[in-house]
Design a protein around this motif. Structure first.
Motif, PDB file in Angstrom:
ATOM      1  N   ASP A 113      13.142  28.070  -7.564  1.00 49.12           N
ATOM      2  CA  ASP A 113      13.413  29.251  -6.750  1.00 49.12           C
ATOM      3  C   ASP A 113      12.137  29.751  -6.073  1.00 49.12           C
ATOM      4  N   PHE A 114      11.028  29.731  -6.794  1.00 49.16           N
ATOM      5  CA  PHE A 114       9.731  30.131  -6.255  1.00 49.16           C
ATOM      6  C   PHE A 114       9.366  29.233  -5.072  1.00 49.16           C
ATOM      7  N   ALA A 115       9.479  27.930  -5.262  1.00 52.38           N
ATOM      8  CA  ALA A 115       9.104  26.992  -4.207  1.00 52.38           C
ATOM      9  C   ALA A 115      10.015  27.136  -2.985  1.00 52.38           C
ATOM     10  N   THR A 116      11.299  27.345  -3.231  1.00 50.58           N
ATOM     11  CA  THR A 116      12.224  27.521  -2.107  1.00 50.58           C
ATOM     12  C   THR A 116      11.910  28.801  -1.348  1.00 50.58           C
ATOM     13  N   GLY A 117      11.575  29.859  -2.088  1.00 44.04           N
ATOM     14  CA  GLY A 117      11.200  31.103  -1.432  1.00 44.04           C
ATOM     15  C   GLY A 117       9.942  30.955  -0.591  1.00 44.04           C
ATOM     16  N   VAL A 118       8.956  30.241  -1.118  1.00 44.67           N
ATOM     17  CA  VAL A 118       7.727  30.004  -0.354  1.00 44.67           C
ATOM     18  C   VAL A 118       8.034  29.192   0.901  1.00 44.67           C
ATOM     19  N   ALA A 119       8.882  28.175   0.770  1.00 44.12           N
ATOM     20  CA  ALA A 119       9.233  27.355   1.927  1.00 44.12           C
ATOM     21  C   ALA A 119       9.874  28.195   3.024  1.00 44.12           C
ATOM     22  N   ARG A 120      10.692  29.153   2.627  1.00 45.01           N
ATOM     23  CA  ARG A 120      11.410  29.985   3.593  1.00 45.01           C
ATOM     24  C   ARG A 120      10.632  31.229   3.999  1.00 45.01           C
ATOM     25  N   GLY A 121       9.455  31.413   3.405  1.00 44.43           N
ATOM     26  CA  GLY A 121       8.689  32.611   3.701  1.00 44.43           C
ATOM     27  C   GLY A 121       9.334  33.864   3.161  1.00 44.43           C
ATOM     28  N   ASP A 122      10.094  33.754   2.096  1.00 41.73           N
ATOM     29  CA  ASP A 122      10.860  34.862   1.530  1.00 41.73           C
ATOM     30  C   ASP A 122      10.360  35.175   0.117  1.00 41.73           C
ATOM     31  N   THR A 123       9.692  36.299  -0.039  1.00 44.85           N
ATOM     32  CA  THR A 123       9.173  36.690  -1.358  1.00 44.85           C
ATOM     33  C   THR A 123       9.974  37.838  -1.951  1.00 44.85           C
ATOM     34  N   THR A 124      11.247  37.928  -1.600  1.00 40.43           N
ATOM     35  CA  THR A 124      12.091  39.012  -2.099  1.00 40.43           C
ATOM     36  C   THR A 124      12.123  39.045  -3.622  1.00 40.43           C
ATOM     37  N   ARG A 125      12.095  37.870  -4.241  1.00 35.40           N
ATOM     38  CA  ARG A 125      12.150  37.828  -5.708  1.00 35.40           C
ATOM     39  C   ARG A 125      10.775  37.633  -6.332  1.00 35.40           C
ATOM     40  N   ALA A 126       9.746  38.070  -5.654  1.00 34.61           N
ATOM     41  CA  ALA A 126       8.393  37.944  -6.209  1.00 34.61           C
ATOM     42  C   ALA A 126       8.275  38.655  -7.548  1.00 34.61           C
ATOM     43  N   TRP A 127       9.006  39.753  -7.719  1.00 33.18           N
ATOM     44  CA  TRP A 127       8.948  40.490  -8.993  1.00 33.18           C
ATOM     45  C   TRP A 127       9.406  39.605 -10.153  1.00 33.18           C
TER      46      TRP A 127
ATOM     47  N   CYS B 289      14.735  22.041   2.346  1.00 36.31           N
ATOM     48  CA  CYS B 289      13.567  22.878   2.645  1.00 36.31           C
ATOM     49  C   CYS B 289      12.239  22.120   2.544  1.00 36.31           C
ATOM     50  N   LEU B 290      12.285  20.794   2.411  1.00 39.24           N
ATOM     51  CA  LEU B 290      11.049  20.046   2.191  1.00 39.24           C
ATOM     52  C   LEU B 290      10.095  20.164   3.372  1.00 39.24           C
ATOM     53  N   ALA B 291      10.600  20.042   4.594  1.00 36.75           N
ATOM     54  CA  ALA B 291       9.728  20.102   5.763  1.00 36.75           C
ATOM     55  C   ALA B 291       9.005  21.436   5.840  1.00 36.75           C
ATOM     56  N   ARG B 292       9.717  22.503   5.536  1.00 27.78           N
ATOM     57  CA  ARG B 292       9.085  23.823   5.581  1.00 27.78           C
ATOM     58  C   ARG B 292       8.076  23.991   4.452  1.00 27.78           C
ATOM     59  N   LEU B 293       8.395  23.442   3.270  1.00 29.84           N
ATOM     60  CA  LEU B 293       7.434  23.527   2.179  1.00 29.84           C
ATOM     61  C   LEU B 293       6.179  22.730   2.507  1.00 29.84           C
ATOM     62  N   ALA B 294       6.348  21.582   3.170  1.00 29.86           N
ATOM     63  CA  ALA B 294       5.198  20.756   3.542  1.00 29.86           C
ATOM     64  C   ALA B 294       4.246  21.511   4.447  1.00 29.86           C
TER      65      ALA B 294
END
Length: 571
Positions: A109-123, A169-174
């Motif tokens: 979930d952390f990696a997917t959020g980083v790939a999407r630029g979404d830190t909503t669940r950072a807490w 989401c691999l391309a975005r994570l890359a």
């Protein structure tokens, strides 16, 4: 408490002036609640102990009679907190609670959020102990924290990246990482699988001293690449995933580990050459012209002494890599939906069934107690309060649904007990280097060995789990030719050795191999599989004292040559 970790806890007491001296007593009672009372109450309330449950905040009014004994107050207070946590869990959704099947699920979930630029669940990521990611952190900063978290848990790297690839989401994570980052990911994943440092960057020509890699094995590499979820995502991703060469090699190593976790048992010469073959195959499938020219460079650490990998160069590379996609440059604006100043992290997280300690999410320095509330209000109570944050978007729950638990029933769940015998005998290394079985995929060998040990269908969940695969996976035997006579002889030899080890452990003298194996393997079970995690759930009716005494059903933990954790649960 081993299974419950509280980040911040605020208790506000409402006492009459005549009861002010009870404040110290209440604080002592609260210490007992947080020491072990709450954990026992959660178990009684039926809070699941097989998941990682992150709760952002709860508000729990509690009325306590100070005339009651301390132990009664501990019980009442613990029960009130446990019931509030249970209500939050039963409420579901993504409002103030996130449920992860395992720690690896949280990393995905952390990696997917980083790939999407979404830190909503950072807490929730902070509660899981992945690092201090602020709610308003930029994508670049979140990526740095993710990089550190992955390198700290190298056994999860391949599984996390594969899952991100399956989610598209691999391309975005890359784009969030440099080629050097990918080289370090591959190096760490290879080391935890048993490879040496020199295996990370293979040479551009066959290694000295020869190799056991044969033409049939090249064909097997083609099949593995075709089956790999990671490779399928790579070959359709932007060309920068295959350039420069060291990034291609890093991706090739991860593809190989995904498809063949036991590859590192073959020895350094074969591992280096197999990575090279996988890299070439990826280039071929991607339709690139020519084969890769392999760099012999070793992984390096980002530092000022290495200008090409300095922080400035890193940022420049990331800017250049993402500049072609204008739409994604606005992703960072999604982060920071909730102010951290009102956050009260409460984590009711438990280890997987079977024991062990959950990820530490507490910071003792955050705990504090407010001054007493209004006096003279006539209340004989103490009220612990945790402020309630703004709700999270309900739509965010959808991202977690992408990582589902796979489960299936089998009549041969005891087959997984034999993994311990196989490990004790050192069979994985022998199989990988054997002149007969070593020509096949390691997963194919394990799957075929399972079918030899117990009579079952190719797609039996136990046979697939024996090869480290999920219940819905395609059986390896369907992707290759049937065993040759020499291979059948080799499998019979393996079965004889496993049966002898089993007879010794169970103290069965003169037992017929077929009878002994049937006794151990014929156990009804439910196989539950998460990424990097296999649980064998057996009925209490299947408990056998001799199997327990022989320690065959003890949790094996992470098994590198399977690429997964293996646990046994009686229910």
């Amino acid at each position: 408490m081993e299974n419950v970790h509280i980040g911040r806890f605020e208790a506000r007491y409402h006492l009459r002036p005549s009861q002010m001296e009870a404040r110290h007593r209440l604080q002592g009672i609260l210490d007992q609640v947080l020491d072990d009372g709450l954990e026992r109450a959660l178990q009684r309330a039926g809070v699941p102990l097989s998941e990682e449950i992150c709760i952002r905040g709860i508000h729990v009014p509690v009325r306590l009679r100070l005339s009651s004994p301390d132990q009664a107050l501990v019980g009442d207070w613990s029960l009130a907190l446990a019931e509030a946590i249970k209500r939050a869990i039963d409420g579901g959704g993504a409002l103030q609670l996130v449920r992860y099947h395992s720690r690896i699920h949280g990393l995905i979930d952390f990696a997917t959020g980083v790939a999407r630029g979404d830190t909503t669940r950072a807490w929730a990521w902070r509660q899981m102990g992945f690092g201090r990611v602020a709610d308003d952190a930029s994508a670049a900063v979140a990526a740095l924290v993710l990089r550190k978290a992955l390198l700290a848990d190298a056994a999860s790297i391949t599984l996390v990246i594969r899952s991100v690839a399956e989610m598209g989401c691999l391309a975005r994570l890359a784009e969030r990482f440099t080629p050097q980052d990918w080289t370090e990911f591959a190096a760490s994943a290879l080391r935890v699988a048993g490879a040496s440092d020199s295996d990370v960057c293979p040479p551009s020509s066959p290694p000295p001293g020869g190799t056991n890699v044969t033409p049939p094995f090249r064909e097997m590499i083609e099949r593995l690449v075709a089956r790999s979820a990671l490779s399928r995502a790579v070959v359709v991703a932007p060309a920068r995933l295959l350039q420069p060469e060291r990034m291609l090699l890093a991706v090739a190593a991860l593809v190989l580990l995904e498809a063949e976790p036991g590859v590192c048992l073959r020895g350094s010469a074969d591992v280096r050459w197999l990575i090279l073959l996988t890299a070439r195959r990826l280039r071929e499938v991607a339709g690139s012209s020519g084969g890769p020219t392999i760099e012999p460079a070793r992984p390096t650490v980002v530092s000022p002494e290495n200008p090409s990998e300095s922080p400035v160069a890193r940022e420049a590379w990331l800017r250049e890599a993402t500049s072609s996609d204008t739409a994604r440059r606005g992703e960072e604006s999604l982060a920071g939906a909730v102010s951290a100043t009102k956050e009260r992290d409460v984590s009711a997280a438990a280890t997987r069934a079977g024991g062990g300690s959950a990820a530490t999410r507490a910071d003792a320095s955050d705990a504090h107690t407010d001054e007493p509330g209004p006096k003279g209000n006539g209340m004989d109570s103490a009220t612990p309060i945790v402020e309630r944050p703004e709700p999270l978007p309900e739509a965010e729950a959808a991202r977690l649904e992408s990582v589902d638990r796979r489960e299936a029933f089998t009549k041969t769940g005891g087959l997984l007990f034999l993994i311990r015998c196989i490990d004790d005998l050192g069979l994985p290394s022998e199989i990988a280097t054997d002149h007969v079985l070593g020509r096949r995929s390691f997963r194919w060998v394990l799957h075929r060995l399972a079918l030899t040990l117990a009579e079952m269908e190719d797609d039996d969940p136990a046979a697939l789990a024996f090869a480290g695969l999920e219940p819905s996976a395609r059986p390896p035997s369907l992707d290759d030719l049937p065993p040759t006579p020499d291979e059948r002889d080799a499998f019979r030899t393996c079965v004889d050795r496993i049966a002898a080890c089993l007879a010794e452990r169970l103290e069965w003298e003169g037992a017929v191999d077929a009878v002994l194996l049937d006794y151990v393997c014929r156990k009804r079970a439910r196989i539950i599989v998460d990424p990097g995690w296999i649980e064998v759930h057996l009925s209490l009716d299947e408990v056998a004292t001799d199997i327990r005494r022989a320690a065959l059903d003890l949790d094996l933990g992470y098994v590198p040559w399977l690429g997964t954790v293996l646990k046994f649960v009686y229910e």
